[in-house]
Scaffold this active site. Structure first.
Site, PDB file in Angstrom:
ATOM      1  N   ALA A  45       3.095  -0.800   4.811  1.00  0.00           N
ATOM      2  CA  ALA A  45       2.385  -0.705   6.090  1.00  0.00           C
ATOM      3  C   ALA A  45       1.825  -2.043   6.549  1.00  0.00           C
ATOM      4  O   ALA A  45       1.687  -2.272   7.760  1.00  0.00           O
ATOM      5  CB  ALA A  45       1.257   0.321   5.982  1.00  0.00           C
ATOM      6  N   GLU A  80      11.363 -10.448   1.797  1.00  0.00           N
ATOM      7  CA  GLU A  80      10.715  -9.208   2.234  1.00  0.00           C
ATOM      8  C   GLU A  80      11.713  -8.064   2.088  1.00  0.00           C
ATOM      9  O   GLU A  80      12.835  -8.149   2.586  1.00  0.00           O
ATOM     10  CB  GLU A  80      10.308  -9.374   3.709  1.00  0.00           C
ATOM     11  N   ASN A  88       7.412  -6.032  -0.949  1.00  0.00           N
ATOM     12  CA  ASN A  88       7.543  -4.920  -0.014  1.00  0.00           C
ATOM     13  C   ASN A  88       6.165  -4.722   0.592  1.00  0.00           C
ATOM     14  O   ASN A  88       5.311  -4.060  -0.008  1.00  0.00           O
ATOM     15  CB  ASN A  88       8.004  -3.645  -0.733  1.00  0.00           C
ATOM     16  N   TYR A 105      11.788   8.052   2.125  1.00  0.00           N
ATOM     17  CA  TYR A 105      11.709   7.058   1.069  1.00  0.00           C
ATOM     18  C   TYR A 105      12.505   7.391  -0.187  1.00  0.00           C
ATOM     19  O   TYR A 105      12.530   6.610  -1.134  1.00  0.00           O
ATOM     20  CB  TYR A 105      10.236   6.842   0.688  1.00  0.00           C
ATOM     21  N   HIS A 154      12.399  -3.660   2.161  1.00  0.00           N
ATOM     22  CA  HIS A 154      11.939  -2.339   2.602  1.00  0.00           C
ATOM     23  C   HIS A 154      12.899  -1.267   2.104  1.00  0.00           C
ATOM     24  O   HIS A 154      14.120  -1.436   2.201  1.00  0.00           O
ATOM     25  CB  HIS A 154      11.875  -2.265   4.137  1.00  0.00           C
ATOM     26  N   ARG A 212       6.030  10.902  -1.710  1.00  0.00           N
ATOM     27  CA  ARG A 212       5.753  10.644  -0.291  1.00  0.00           C
ATOM     28  C   ARG A 212       7.004  10.766   0.554  1.00  0.00           C
ATOM     29  O   ARG A 212       7.971  10.036   0.341  1.00  0.00           O
ATOM     30  CB  ARG A 212       5.206   9.218  -0.171  1.00  0.00           C
ATOM     31  N   ARG A 226      13.186   3.297  12.775  1.00  0.00           N
ATOM     32  CA  ARG A 226      12.036   4.218  12.755  1.00  0.00           C
ATOM     33  C   ARG A 226      11.142   4.044  13.991  1.00  0.00           C
ATOM     34  O   ARG A 226      11.613   3.617  15.030  1.00  0.00           O
ATOM     35  CB  ARG A 226      11.251   3.995  11.465  1.00  0.00           C
ATOM     36  N   PRO A 285       0.805  -1.221   0.000  1.00  0.00           N
ATOM     37  CA  PRO A 285       0.000   0.000   0.000  1.00  0.00           C
ATOM     38  C   PRO A 285       0.843   1.279   0.000  1.00  0.00           C
ATOM     39  O   PRO A 285       1.904   1.332   0.618  1.00  0.00           O
ATOM     40  CB  PRO A 285      -0.814  -0.109   1.286  1.00  0.00           C
ATOM     41  N   ASN A 286       0.347   2.299  -0.673  1.00  0.00           N
ATOM     42  CA  ASN A 286       0.909   3.644  -0.725  1.00  0.00           C
ATOM     43  C   ASN A 286       2.200   3.738  -1.519  1.00  0.00           C
ATOM     44  O   ASN A 286       2.752   4.838  -1.641  1.00  0.00           O
ATOM     45  CB  ASN A 286       1.159   4.209   0.693  1.00  0.00           C
TER      46      ASN A 286
END
Lengths: 149, 149, 149, 149, 149, 149, 149, 149, 149, 149, 149, 149
Positions: free
Chosen positions: C76, C97, C73, C22, C99, C17, C106, C9-10
């Site tokens: 969220a 996975e 990825n 990012y 990122h 963003r 974070r 998502p996003n």
């Protein structure tokens, strides 16, 4: 059959260090008792003390070729050293964790042992006798596993 | 461009240590693969292993003058060494944390890395391949930051 | 050999963003880099992005018949979706996975990945390079497992 | 009397997905057993499966006008979906939560159900039989409440 | 100046759903009050409701080009959706979080909002009035930021 | 086939004890319903109630020689008795945990069952019907395992 | 209709105190805006500020006889004063909690309000506008409850 | 000198109960080994087993007049019985806690002993040998304290 | 009016047990003081002590028919027995919890009473006087509730 | 012998404040009952109430010269005031903590008393009777300690 | 240069209050030592003590116009007063937190200082010497910041 | 009188390491200031720095024979080294813990000092001045205890 006995950090101070908790016996006295019990059990022991985590790791890494079991009082490292845990898990030898004081009756952070889950068992609270019972347990474990025969 | 590759505690036992978790490749084999990848990437590497936290700190403290990046498998120190974290934060070099096993799929205490928040990134779970990907990432980071040019 | 690359998502907002976290690369740019690396590795890739958890579940449920590995990825959903975890565990495929940001540096809630324990490994913190390393790892895993040959 | 049976995310994979945990029965087979038990109990059932939380919410929102009770296996949403909880609380119908596996014997995060506090009861651990017991319980609850008469 | 008003999951049930908590006003009635307040404030509003998290993400992703501010009642997603948080953080618009009920006086899990840290402010507990105050706050924020002029 | 039904502490007070939670049915009434369902299922049942944890342990220890399955409502011991857990784990029989009330909707300490992880499954929240469903489940489990044939 | 507006500890420093968090408006300026909004709403307001918890308790204890509602910014007492909570719960008046900053986006200890569960609602994050919205909400609540008519 | 040996709940099942954890030795076999070691040490032992916490409390309350030390395997009561802890603290006798399995390597709730802080020490993980070492430790403690001379 | 006085586990040891905490008064002495206060208050008392939780449950279950109130020192069961809590909640009689020592000033686990939330009140820390105050409170409660008139 | 009775914050509202929790008796009524009991016990009492923590501290600091014991209902300060705890610990007088309501049966934060560990004992849950029992206990403690003779 | 020295609650009792923890020096004696050290350092000091949090807040709010630095022993407020923290953060002056006792070696709740994160530094454990070192530190900080020159 | 000053891990990097946190003074500069203050105080100092925990332990173990007090900045070991804590507790010398940065204002894990509970006191946050104040405190403590006279 040879058994490695490891004394962790600050144990060189025994007898002088907080005798209300650790008793009046010095490390030499404990080592003599260990030698007597070893003789009684018919096993050979090698005893080392170090304040250096890395040295203990080195000793354990090399133990597999020479020893049938390990008796270790990890002292302060009991509660903080994942490296010691990993070394013992990797050693492939029966190991016994011993403590002079009853760690379950002291500060909260001393109740958690990082070491206990990877050794055969734990003996805690009997003063120098903890080592002698631990040696007895280690000899028994080594005999059952056939290591060092 | 020179990259420092650091193997943390107990990694000298690789191949012998819990192969179900860490695989059958020994450290020499991993180091040979690293050398091949380094050649492919056109970088020079220096490889060190130590069971002594203090030695790793000394190596990192001295790295800034010679190296453009660090690849480190902190092993057990991942979860316990604030000193290693502080050393890496102070080093002023891009650093990559690598792990043979998937630390996020193991005991709860292995899921927390004290190191990860101060390095560029973390690669975990791919066996010896984790090192090779880490070296690739470190070379890329060093090139972007212009260190070691 | 075909590999499925999933953007969570996003990620359609990339480049716009929070570039401080990012980076400035948009999703198209990352996808082009992925295509180049895929070509270099000799694998075919299919890339999907969705803001809908259900669509990602549908894609993973169908992946087993067509793909040899998954690079994902989860964005969220990493921290909240047990459903995504269950889908990947059920897929029967090697999965990696990735990122963009270093999730371990974070907010606290971003440090826990529900996904990591069921995939082969995790790569985090290298920006678009995380995807490229992830694709490399996935191809390597697929080759070793013999899926998609 | 009509009862709505809802299968949550990933249940379309049953039979293929981790049979050590979920068994070898596919969803079709469970649905056939449900039909048989419904016939025995003299109730009508409608069965839906969705990987989309929003679709489940829509189905529950519309259920009040047509159904006398709900049997739901929320699967992964059990542990994460406050929205599903709110929808069931708002539905104004007796509802029964069922699970194939014994969720109380699995990972810690699976032991907490966000759904359980707002339904009549929970049945967990009996494989496909959980659904059949759940349908029996739902029919009993609906009869007592007089809904759907 | 256009403001986007988003109703989250299950809000279509308002008036029917637990009126002891949420009151007897239906969503239509709230929307009419919003329209009146918008007229009073001289702003244009667009109102959307969705049970699908993905649809809310899509709406927010597209909002930046058309709207000057967002008023959102995230309902159940307040407590579970990191994706919604990330979307709002990425949107680059002033946003106001509103709740009909006083979430701080309800179940413990409702007291934590994943959304609140990334929006301008939160209004909670005033029933339909929460939306009207939220719209007033959003218009004020948009005017100050100069967006949508 | 014989099934042992155990009622834990304070269940002798049923009907008198907090009827808002436990309902108005007394233990005799539940036992009569159990006898009817047993007859329907073609199984023999023996029912015991005790306020003494030790008596329950004795009954379970002796159950293996005579019974094919156990249905137990551990009542308050659900949340406190590791001994009961150990007895059931040692019994080597399929066991079903039942609760009259929905324990997941009550005080926080009632949500944790020490028993659930060692039994086949749990049924909670259906009043006396919980026992009947539990008996049905136990008979089914015993038949599948072939115990008591 | 009279409404009591209470400013908690350190609010006398507004404008001088951490303007990055609390803005540049001083307390006088906020009070003038409150007076304007009160006039617009047709309500009378009395404004008090105190650094002494006991004085705030005294003011609230006496409020019931004179005021129809309370608007309070409890400032630091929000997170520590059970006494303020008890006073507000005992006051028998609608009360609105307001905060200049978004307390949900600050230090963890500021996210818990002891006050929120006993007031009608909370408004947080809009700077001086929080007070004006709060006054509006309080007037609305007082009118609905018929207090002060 | 007489020493009381207490076996806690479910230990009557030894040999039959989860032999992977507790081994194949039955309680009789352990008792015979205890008798042999007692003879070797020149002490008299009385052995009791009970599933009833109250009986163990009664035995300990009466022990002071007859015994010089206690060896106890509290089994499941280790983790749940404050009453047993209080009884041992009140007994005024040296006491040794023993466990067959390594409780520190099992479920989290087994790692906390309520008993350990009030006894002299704990021995865990050596199978039947734990009892023999415990008897040895108890005899040593009794001799040093002069009880039972 | 008859009042039941219950002494929990290990209280038979009073006077001998840790007098630094529990004082030098034996149980007989406390019982005599209770009899004197009962005479002064004009109530009849029956006193029981048991180390067996089950016996205490049986006594409480039977109390409703004969007694107007209960005074109970649950001792160690205070912190562990949900069954005792349930029995007291079910008894339908005013009950007073008393403790000799100040449980709030001792080990952390003694500060939580499972009993307190279901009794009328708690008196802790006054030695034998706690019982006398408790009897006084119980007689007062019974008189107000009209039980036993 | 003089005893100081202190009423903490908001107790001036008694009778008006949440009578479901605190009862209908006002503070005057409680003070009259205290005076009667004081007369019965032959002690002199001085009663103070304050909403100001600092005033309570001043009163306690001065108490040592004049009073033999303190009875205090710290009300909300029970849970938040380390200063009150320190003042009582420093006072060198027997002190009794009393509460009208059963604080152990209310919100979680009310179950922790910062005061209890430094006073002689606590009485909670008996309404105005808590004060009378507390005065009785205080007189008894003062007599035993010989203060104020 | 003027420095404000603040003594928090109960410090007026020094010398009388728990001398085992706080020593035998009274507040006057400490103030005289402070005056001597001030003279040695060439700074002027003003000393205040209050049991009232509000008075301390008022003093700090007014300090900015007159003083160059603050030395504060917040005593019990260290652990509970967010208001004091906010006042010091708003004061815009260098501040030094001092404690007579070693707060890190006492009860757990004393180890957390709400004040420490907003002052320059903390000195704890040296008895009256803590104040003298604190004054020295404050003078040094004021000189470096140029305040009060 | 001789005082041992110990610098823990990574302090050799001072001046280069994160100057925003630790300042621009190098270790040499701090050591010169220490020498000046020692001269002023009339004490002799020996200064050591080590990255090796074992070396620090060795130095402390040997200190008792030569030194009257210890000033230590344990740096990263503050938060992780139980061994250092044990060594200091065993040393039998007054010890002062110092920190350059305000550890109470940094990451959460830096707020807990394992060292603080066993030393005389802690000084944190004053940069190099922390060492000078610490030396002053150590000299004062040594003089009072009469060690090294």
């Amino acid at each position: 059959m040879k058994i490695l006995v490891l004394h962790g950090p600050n144990l060189g101070l025994l007898g002088r260090r907080e005798p209300g908790i650790y008793g009046f016996a010095g490390l030499d006295e404990i080592n003599r008792s260990l030698a007597e019990t070893a003789a009684e059990l018919g096993v050979e022991i090698v005893i080392e003390q170090s304040n250096h985590e890395g040295e203990l790791l080195d000793l354990i890494a090399a133990a597999g070729d020479e020893f049938a079991a390990i008796v270790i009082n990890p002292a302060a490292f009991t509660h903080t050293s994942v490296a010691l845990r990993d070394a013992l898990a990797a050693a492939g030898l029966p190991a016994v964790e011993v403590h002079l004081s009853n760690i379950h009756a002291r500060e909260k952070f001393r109740r958690r042992s990082l070491i206990a889950p990877v050794v055969s068992g734990q003996i805690s609270g009997f003063g120098p006798q903890s080592y002698l019972l631990g040696l007895r347990a280690a000899a028994d474990l080594a005999r059952r596993s056939g290591i060092g025969d």
